[in-house]
Design a protein around this motif. Structure first.
Motif: not given
Length: 118
Positions: A8-35
């Motif tokens: 979801g990263g990229g180039l955006v103009q000031p004032g614009g919006s972006l939405r980053l996503s982070c897909k997890a696998s290989g561990f119990t995602f719901s057990n972990h706080a995320m940063n």
């Protein structure tokens, strides 16, 4: 195999919006706080946002408060960072991190570049 894959990263103009996503696998995602962290060239790494394992509690750096929103979907093993009103100083590589929990982790993604420029 533990994986955290940001997108979801990229180039955006000031004032614009972006939405980053982070897909997890290989561990119990719901057990972990995320940063979400970010690091700009020549600057120290900064903790941007935190979300508890259940998704109820969140916290933000003062620099992004009111502009960024962290959320998660435990059914999809995914954490998000909605970034609005972006500023040039938000330019950085953004990383998602699963906090250490029950003796496992922390786990880091490879990062995604966000560039805010006109």
């Amino acid at each position: 195999q533990v994986q955290l894959v940001e997108s979801g990263g990229g180039l955006v103009q000031p004032g614009g919006s972006l939405r980053l996503s982070c897909k997890a696998s290989g561990f119990t995602f719901s057990n972990h706080a995320m940063n979400w962290y970010r690091q700009a060239p020549g600057k120290e790494r900064e903790l941007v946002a935190v979300i508890a394992s259940g998704g109820i509690s969140t916290n933000y750096a003062d620099s992004v408060k009111g502009r960024f929103t962290i959320s998660r979907d435990n059914a999809k093993n995914t954490v998000y960072l909605q970034m609005n009103s972006l500023k040039p100083e938000d330019t950085a590589v953004y990383f998602c991190v699963a906090e250490r929990t029950f003796g496992r982790g922390p786990y880091w993604g490879q990062g995604t570049q966000v560039t805010v420029s006109s």
